[in-house]
Design an enzyme around this catalytic site. Structure first.
Site, mmCIF file in Angstrom:
data_model
loop_
_atom_site.group_PDB
_atom_site.id
_atom_site.type_symbol
_atom_site.label_atom_id
_atom_site.label_comp_id
_atom_site.label_asym_id
_atom_site.label_seq_id
_atom_site.Cartn_x
_atom_site.Cartn_y
_atom_site.Cartn_z
ATOM 1 N N ARG A 248 -12.582 9.015 -30.146
ATOM 2 C CA ARG A 248 -13.227 7.854 -31.245
ATOM 3 C C ARG A 248 -14.166 8.129 -32.291
ATOM 4 O O ARG A 248 -15.168 9.099 -32.253
ATOM 5 C CB ARG A 248 -14.033 6.491 -30.257
ATOM 6 C CG ARG A 248 -12.511 6.173 -29.144
ATOM 7 C CD ARG A 248 -12.127 5.237 -29.984
ATOM 8 N NE ARG A 248 -11.526 4.738 -28.859
ATOM 9 C CZ ARG A 248 -9.763 4.841 -28.915
ATOM 10 N NH1 ARG A 248 -9.350 5.823 -29.749
ATOM 11 N NH2 ARG A 248 -9.046 4.305 -28.185
ATOM 12 N N GLU A 277 -13.432 1.363 -37.811
ATOM 13 C CA GLU A 277 -10.911 1.475 -38.037
ATOM 14 C C GLU A 277 -10.638 -0.551 -38.828
ATOM 15 O O GLU A 277 -11.311 -1.266 -38.211
ATOM 16 C CB GLU A 277 -10.699 2.271 -37.286
ATOM 17 C CG GLU A 277 -10.905 3.568 -37.015
ATOM 18 C CD GLU A 277 -9.766 3.941 -36.132
ATOM 19 O OE1 GLU A 277 -8.867 3.505 -35.858
ATOM 20 O OE2 GLU A 277 -10.816 4.637 -36.021
ATOM 21 N N HIS A 295 -5.907 7.093 -38.305
ATOM 22 C CA HIS A 295 -5.828 7.382 -36.927
ATOM 23 C C HIS A 295 -4.423 7.135 -36.214
ATOM 24 O O HIS A 295 -3.826 6.440 -35.992
ATOM 25 C CB HIS A 295 -6.462 6.138 -36.257
ATOM 26 C CG HIS A 295 -6.474 5.675 -34.633
ATOM 27 N ND1 HIS A 295 -7.911 4.912 -33.941
ATOM 28 C CD2 HIS A 295 -5.616 6.373 -34.020
ATOM 29 C CE1 HIS A 295 -7.861 5.440 -32.819
ATOM 30 N NE2 HIS A 295 -6.953 5.774 -33.221
#
Length: 337
Positions: A248, A277, A295
């Protein structure tokens, strides 16, 4: 007797048949159709369209309409809700403390994402060591090999894994196959891994960092892990080291990382995750040696199907036995149900 109601909250892309097989005969499946958060919260009220649900299948795509499962949403759930089967290894989009206070169990999908996320990390490692991302951009712009610094063979380098869970260990196995030395730190030393995984306790973290050419981050995002890789940890790495992050974004102090790129303490980074994000800090785009992905860690058909089936199975197990597997660590106890 009426079947228990379960709510599918977010996308099911691959496991449509499995949804019917696992839940169809033992529950009434309700599809979340709320266009926004307000409609969802209204549907949770007595007499609302989601009244009486006992379990929820949750996918992160639901956040596009509802936001995260924060305390406000958890508090709005009726007392009938006892299980949230989250689709994903990371569960930072759910307020676990709020769930615990209401007696709601949360499960996730560890293991299902190991291969896909580890191969993403391996790509970032190889790309940054060999400058493949920059080289491809050169080729596409017609500048061939111009501006490339000397690259490195992985077999000459030491990889440190921060968090040797399922994903971290698969990353270690793949990198070991390339001839890399493997170091790791986790909360506890693992007794079930090969001897080539060299353990460093928290007291010896600085020693591990001093040996590290590539640091691969695999720790979950929690309040206590935000910024866990900060200025001190980054500066403890070898000069010219590389950081790879498929966990993360917020577990790394982004500003400290960028400062280390600016002054050359870090030679490169490979990132699949970011603090906010889908926003990406524009400063990162200024470093040609950096490899960035949007991602992509679990974006394979195989992993997506395994995640969906595992989350649905956890929900099925709760409905049929009153318990289930993959309960997140914060909620595990002998008296949890």
């Amino acid at each position: 007797m009426a079947l228990p109601r379960v709510l599918i909250c977010g996308d099911i892309v691959w496991a449509h048949e499995e949804t019917q097989e696992l839940l169809g005969s033992i529950s009434k499946v309700i599809r979340m159709d709320s266009p926004d958060r307000a409609d969802f919260l209204n549907g949770l009220k007595p007499g609302g369209k989601y009244e009486g649900i006992v379990g929820i299948y949750r996918h992160n795509t639901s956040a596009d309409r509802l936001g995260i499962f924060d305390a406000k949403i958890i508090d709005a759930l009726s007392g009938s809700v006892k299980w949230i089967a989250h689709n994903g290894a990371g569960y930072d989009q759910i307020d676990i403390a709020a769930c615990k206070s209401k007696g709601i169990i949360v499960s996730n999908t560890p293991g299902a994402v190991d291969d896909a996320t580890a191969t993403t990390g391996l790509y970032l490692l190889i790309s940054t060591l060999r400058q493949f991302s920059k080289a491809e951009r050169n080729l596409r712009s017609g500048s061939w090999k111009s501006g490339l610094a000397p690259a490195h063979d992985p077999s000459t380098k030491t990889l440190a894994i921060l968090g040797l869970g399922g994903i971290g260990f698969r990353m270690a196995e793949m990198a070991h196959a390339l001839g890399m030395r493997i170091l790791y730190h986790s909360r506890h030393e693992r007794r079930d891994v090969p001897s080539w995984c060299e353990y460093f306790s928290v007291e010896k973290l600085d020693e591990m960092f001093a040996l590290t050419d590539v640091l691969s981050v695999h720790i979950p995002l929690k309040k206590e892990t935000e910024g866990a890789v900060g200025e001190k940890q980054i500066r403890a790495l070898k000069k010219g080291a590389i950081i790879v992050n498929t966990a993360r974004g917020k577990v790394i102090d982004e500003h400290a990382m960028i400062r280390a790129l600016e002054d050359g303490h870090l030679s490169a980074v490979g990132l699949d995750v970011y603090p906010n994000e889908p926003e990406v800090n524009p400063r990162l785009l200024e470093f040609p040696q950096v490899t960035l992905l949007p991602h992509m860690g679990t974006e394979t058909e195989e992993s997506q199907r395994k995640m969906e089936v595992r989350a649905l199975t956890n929900l099925r197990d709760y409905l049929t036995t009153g318990s289930g597997k993959d309960i997140v660590p914060e909620l595990q106890s002998k008296s949890r149900l």
